[in-house]
Write a protein that holds these residues in place. Sequence first.
Motif, PDB file in Angstrom:
ATOM      1  N   VAL A 121       0.972  -1.040   0.107  1.00 17.69           N
ATOM      2  CA  VAL A 121      -0.266  -0.087  -0.296  1.00 17.69           C
ATOM      3  C   VAL A 121       0.806   1.093  -0.088  1.00 17.69           C
ATOM      4  CG1 VAL A 121      -1.754   1.101   1.211  1.00 17.69           C
ATOM      5  CG2 VAL A 121      -1.532  -1.343   1.209  1.00 17.69           C
ATOM      6  N   SER A 122       0.617   2.181  -0.841  1.00 17.92           N
ATOM      7  CA  SER A 122       1.286   3.640  -0.661  1.00 17.92           C
ATOM      8  C   SER A 122       0.273   4.683  -0.999  1.00 17.92           C
ATOM      9  CB  SER A 122       2.508   3.595  -2.010  1.00 17.92           C
ATOM     10  OG  SER A 122       1.627   3.359  -2.628  1.00 17.92           O
ATOM     11  N   ARG A 123       0.786   6.206  -0.337  1.00 19.21           N
ATOM     12  CA  ARG A 123      -0.202   6.987  -0.684  1.00 19.21           C
ATOM     13  C   ARG A 123       0.742   7.979  -1.116  1.00 19.21           C
ATOM     14  NH1 ARG A 123      -4.369  10.503   2.684  1.00 19.21           N
ATOM     15  NH2 ARG A 123      -5.038  11.900   1.592  1.00 19.21           N
ATOM     16  N   ALA A 124       0.772   8.800  -2.347  1.00 18.65           N
ATOM     17  CA  ALA A 124       1.749   9.841  -2.235  1.00 18.65           C
ATOM     18  C   ALA A 124       2.930   8.677  -2.613  1.00 18.65           C
ATOM     19  CB  ALA A 124       1.619  10.818  -1.755  1.00 18.65           C
ATOM     20  N   GLY A 125       3.245   8.375  -3.080  1.00 15.80           N
ATOM     21  CA  GLY A 125       4.297   6.858  -3.177  1.00 15.80           C
ATOM     22  C   GLY A 125       5.178   7.149  -1.807  1.00 15.80           C
ATOM     23  N   LYS A 126       4.756   6.779  -1.090  1.00 12.01           N
ATOM     24  CA  LYS A 126       4.924   6.777   0.776  1.00 12.01           C
ATOM     25  C   LYS A 126       4.651   5.362   1.265  1.00 12.01           C
ATOM     26  CE  LYS A 126       4.872   8.204   5.188  1.00 12.01           C
ATOM     27  NZ  LYS A 126       4.791   9.506   6.249  1.00 12.01           N
ATOM     28  N   PRO A 127       5.024   4.300   1.126  1.00  3.76           N
ATOM     29  CA  PRO A 127       4.781   3.097   1.351  1.00  3.76           C
ATOM     30  C   PRO A 127       3.789   3.353   2.817  1.00  3.76           C
ATOM     31  CG  PRO A 127       7.347   3.418   1.344  1.00  3.76           C
ATOM     32  CD  PRO A 127       6.948   4.596   1.504  1.00  3.76           C
ATOM     33  N   ILE A 128       2.575   2.196   2.977  1.00  3.90           N
ATOM     34  CA  ILE A 128       2.554   2.288   4.454  1.00  3.90           C
ATOM     35  C   ILE A 128       1.765   1.269   4.884  1.00  3.90           C
ATOM     36  CG2 ILE A 128      -0.168   2.549   4.861  1.00  3.90           C
ATOM     37  CD1 ILE A 128      -0.624   4.698   3.114  1.00  3.90           C
ATOM     38  N   PHE A 129       2.107   0.514   6.098  1.00  2.43           N
ATOM     39  CA  PHE A 129       1.773  -0.780   6.628  1.00  2.43           C
ATOM     40  C   PHE A 129       0.953  -0.600   7.345  1.00  2.43           C
ATOM     41  CE2 PHE A 129       6.596   0.735   5.654  1.00  2.43           C
ATOM     42  CZ  PHE A 129       6.137  -0.503   4.801  1.00  2.43           C
ATOM     43  N   LEU A 130      -0.105  -2.285   7.151  1.00  2.56           N
ATOM     44  CA  LEU A 130      -1.217  -2.090   7.897  1.00  2.56           C
ATOM     45  C   LEU A 130      -1.336  -3.616   8.220  1.00  2.56           C
ATOM     46  CD1 LEU A 130      -3.591  -0.955   4.513  1.00  2.56           C
ATOM     47  CD2 LEU A 130      -2.814   0.413   6.946  1.00  2.56           C
ATOM     48  N   SER A 131      -2.048  -4.549   8.882  1.00  5.95           N
ATOM     49  CA  SER A 131      -2.302  -5.241   9.634  1.00  5.95           C
ATOM     50  C   SER A 131      -2.910  -6.354   8.929  1.00  5.95           C
ATOM     51  CB  SER A 131      -3.020  -5.321  11.181  1.00  5.95           C
ATOM     52  OG  SER A 131      -4.526  -4.439  11.388  1.00  5.95           O
ATOM     53  N   PRO A 132      -3.426  -7.769   8.622  1.00  2.69           N
ATOM     54  CA  PRO A 132      -3.560  -8.294   8.068  1.00  2.69           C
ATOM     55  C   PRO A 132      -5.543  -7.830   7.915  1.00  2.69           C
ATOM     56  CG  PRO A 132      -2.058  -9.117   8.980  1.00  2.69           C
ATOM     57  CD  PRO A 132      -2.175  -8.433   9.823  1.00  2.69           C
ATOM     58  N   THR A 133      -6.172  -7.818   8.607  1.00  2.00           N
ATOM     59  CA  THR A 133      -7.657  -6.606   8.840  1.00  2.00           C
ATOM     60  C   THR A 133      -7.385  -5.559   8.621  1.00  2.00           C
ATOM     61  OG1 THR A 133      -7.309  -8.259  11.130  1.00  2.00           O
ATOM     62  CG2 THR A 133      -9.234  -6.441  10.633  1.00  2.00           C
ATOM     63  N   CYS A 134      -6.863  -4.409   9.083  1.00  3.16           N
ATOM     64  CA  CYS A 134      -6.945  -3.566   7.750  1.00  3.16           C
ATOM     65  C   CYS A 134      -6.387  -3.151   6.766  1.00  3.16           C
ATOM     66  CB  CYS A 134      -6.026  -2.376   9.010  1.00  3.16           C
ATOM     67  SG  CYS A 134      -6.116  -1.904  10.002  1.00  3.16           S
ATOM     68  N   TRP A 135      -5.934  -4.207   6.384  1.00  5.01           N
ATOM     69  CA  TRP A 135      -5.551  -4.323   4.699  1.00  5.01           C
ATOM     70  C   TRP A 135      -6.672  -4.902   3.952  1.00  5.01           C
ATOM     71  CZ3 TRP A 135      -2.400  -4.468   0.433  1.00  5.01           C
ATOM     72  CH2 TRP A 135      -3.240  -5.225  -0.777  1.00  5.01           C
ATOM     73  N   GLU A 136      -7.814  -6.135   4.539  1.00  2.39           N
ATOM     74  CA  GLU A 136      -8.580  -6.480   4.084  1.00  2.39           C
ATOM     75  C   GLU A 136      -9.589  -5.439   4.138  1.00  2.39           C
ATOM     76  OE1 GLU A 136     -11.590 -10.098   4.389  1.00  2.39           O
ATOM     77  OE2 GLU A 136      -9.746 -10.096   5.453  1.00  2.39           O
ATOM     78  N   LEU A 137      -9.616  -4.560   5.056  1.00  2.00           N
ATOM     79  CA  LEU A 137     -10.915  -3.397   5.599  1.00  2.00           C
ATOM     80  C   LEU A 137     -10.036  -2.963   4.311  1.00  2.00           C
ATOM     81  CD1 LEU A 137     -13.157  -2.047   6.448  1.00  2.00           C
ATOM     82  CD2 LEU A 137     -11.331  -1.058   8.067  1.00  2.00           C
ATOM     83  N   LEU A 138      -9.269  -1.953   4.090  1.00  2.00           N
ATOM     84  CA  LEU A 138      -8.925  -1.280   3.090  1.00  2.00           C
ATOM     85  C   LEU A 138      -9.112  -1.173   1.159  1.00  2.00           C
ATOM     86  CD1 LEU A 138      -7.932   1.526   2.336  1.00  2.00           C
ATOM     87  CD2 LEU A 138      -5.327   0.364   2.180  1.00  2.00           C
ATOM     88  N   VAL A 139      -9.009  -2.630   1.119  1.00  2.00           N
ATOM     89  CA  VAL A 139      -9.369  -3.517   0.157  1.00  2.00           C
ATOM     90  C   VAL A 139     -11.085  -3.536  -0.317  1.00  2.00           C
ATOM     91  CG1 VAL A 139      -9.320  -5.414  -2.050  1.00  2.00           C
ATOM     92  CG2 VAL A 139      -7.180  -5.095  -0.282  1.00  2.00           C
ATOM     93  N   PHE A 140     -11.415  -3.630   0.534  1.00  2.00           N
ATOM     94  CA  PHE A 140     -12.692  -3.392   0.318  1.00  2.00           C
ATOM     95  C   PHE A 140     -13.559  -2.442   0.502  1.00  2.00           C
ATOM     96  CE2 PHE A 140     -17.224  -3.500   2.821  1.00  2.00           C
ATOM     97  CZ  PHE A 140     -18.052  -4.572   1.918  1.00  2.00           C
ATOM     98  N   LEU A 141     -13.115  -1.236   1.100  1.00  2.00           N
ATOM     99  CA  LEU A 141     -14.047  -0.243   0.297  1.00  2.00           C
ATOM    100  C   LEU A 141     -12.802   0.350  -0.740  1.00  2.00           C
ATOM    101  CD1 LEU A 141     -12.875   1.316   4.127  1.00  2.00           C
ATOM    102  CD2 LEU A 141     -15.506   1.005   3.376  1.00  2.00           C
ATOM    103  N   MET A 142     -12.263  -0.134  -1.014  1.00  2.00           N
ATOM    104  CA  MET A 142     -11.148   0.758  -2.419  1.00  2.00           C
ATOM    105  C   MET A 142     -12.244  -0.078  -3.241  1.00  2.00           C
ATOM    106  SD  MET A 142      -7.186   1.009  -1.669  1.00  2.00           S
ATOM    107  CE  MET A 142      -7.165   2.255  -3.555  1.00  2.00           C
ATOM    108  N   ARG A 143     -12.542  -1.157  -3.370  1.00  2.00           N
ATOM    109  CA  ARG A 143     -13.733  -1.487  -4.027  1.00  2.00           C
ATOM    110  C   ARG A 143     -15.179  -0.852  -4.570  1.00  2.00           C
ATOM    111  NH1 ARG A 143     -10.929  -6.138  -6.676  1.00  2.00           N
ATOM    112  NH2 ARG A 143      -9.703  -7.401  -4.968  1.00  2.00           N
ATOM    113  N   LYS A 144     -15.539  -0.659  -3.250  1.00  2.00           N
ATOM    114  CA  LYS A 144     -16.349  -0.210  -2.973  1.00  2.00           C
ATOM    115  C   LYS A 144     -16.346   1.018  -3.282  1.00  2.00           C
ATOM    116  CE  LYS A 144     -19.478  -3.572  -1.307  1.00  2.00           C
ATOM    117  NZ  LYS A 144     -20.540  -4.161  -2.211  1.00  2.00           N
ATOM    118  N   SER A 145     -15.518   2.483  -3.102  1.00  2.00           N
ATOM    119  CA  SER A 145     -15.333   3.744  -3.401  1.00  2.00           C
ATOM    120  C   SER A 145     -15.561   4.168  -5.192  1.00  2.00           C
ATOM    121  CB  SER A 145     -13.696   4.059  -3.362  1.00  2.00           C
ATOM    122  OG  SER A 145     -13.464   5.569  -3.767  1.00  2.00           O
TER     123      SER A 145
END
Length: 237
Positions: free
Chosen positions: A149-173
């Motif tokens: 995961v990255s934002r504006a080129g900056k790496p972001i590190f997530l827990s497995p649950t936060c990763w799954e949550l982010l992917v879900f929200l991005m697919r819905k966005s």
Amino acid sequence: MLEQFKQTPLLVLIVEDNTALAANIIESLKEFNIECDYAKNGIQALSLAQLYQFDVIISDILMPAMDGITICRKLRALDVTTPILLLTALGHIEDKVTGFSVGADDYLVKPFEMLELVARIRSLSEKQRINPSRLVVEDLQVDLKTHTVSRAGKPIFLSPTCWELLVFLMRKSPSLVSKEQIEQHLWRHNGTPETDVTKVHLYRLRQAIDKSFDCPLLHTIRGQGVVLGRRHVKASA
């Protein structure tokens, strides 16, 4: 039969040093609701592929200065995940293996029938739509292949649950997602979580993707749910 190929309009990048051949392909594809941009060489192709979101990139292999294999390799190194179809007069299996090894998605030997080219373009585009390898919301990017995961080129590190949550929200966005939808997705195999667990994960995700940036992307709509994106666009179906 032709009607089945005149589906959703597509935008394709043609990379071909033979201008007459490129013009013929571009003109023919218009009949099938496929618009094209044109790059005469690898430098132009690399620039256009990073500036615009194409559905498919079609590149000749045998070109001076920068061949199609090199273009493909460089595009993948730049994290361009657009499907790439290589066109060439080379039909040897070794050439195909080389193309696939640097990230090409398909290979078509010249001469070819236009209907076959259209069918392959449509197939590659549909596969990318159904199973994208990268999700993008504004300057936030998720690479599903490398789990990064990255934002504006900056790496972001997530827990497995936060990763799954982010992917879900991005697919819905940019749709609104309710707390109930989030819980059904995250704990669909483990039953209902404790009362504040969802709130905690949303807080941690917000800290990770928004805290260090001026413009927040994760918004809470009181009594309704959350939205990922700069604007609140529409309610989820």
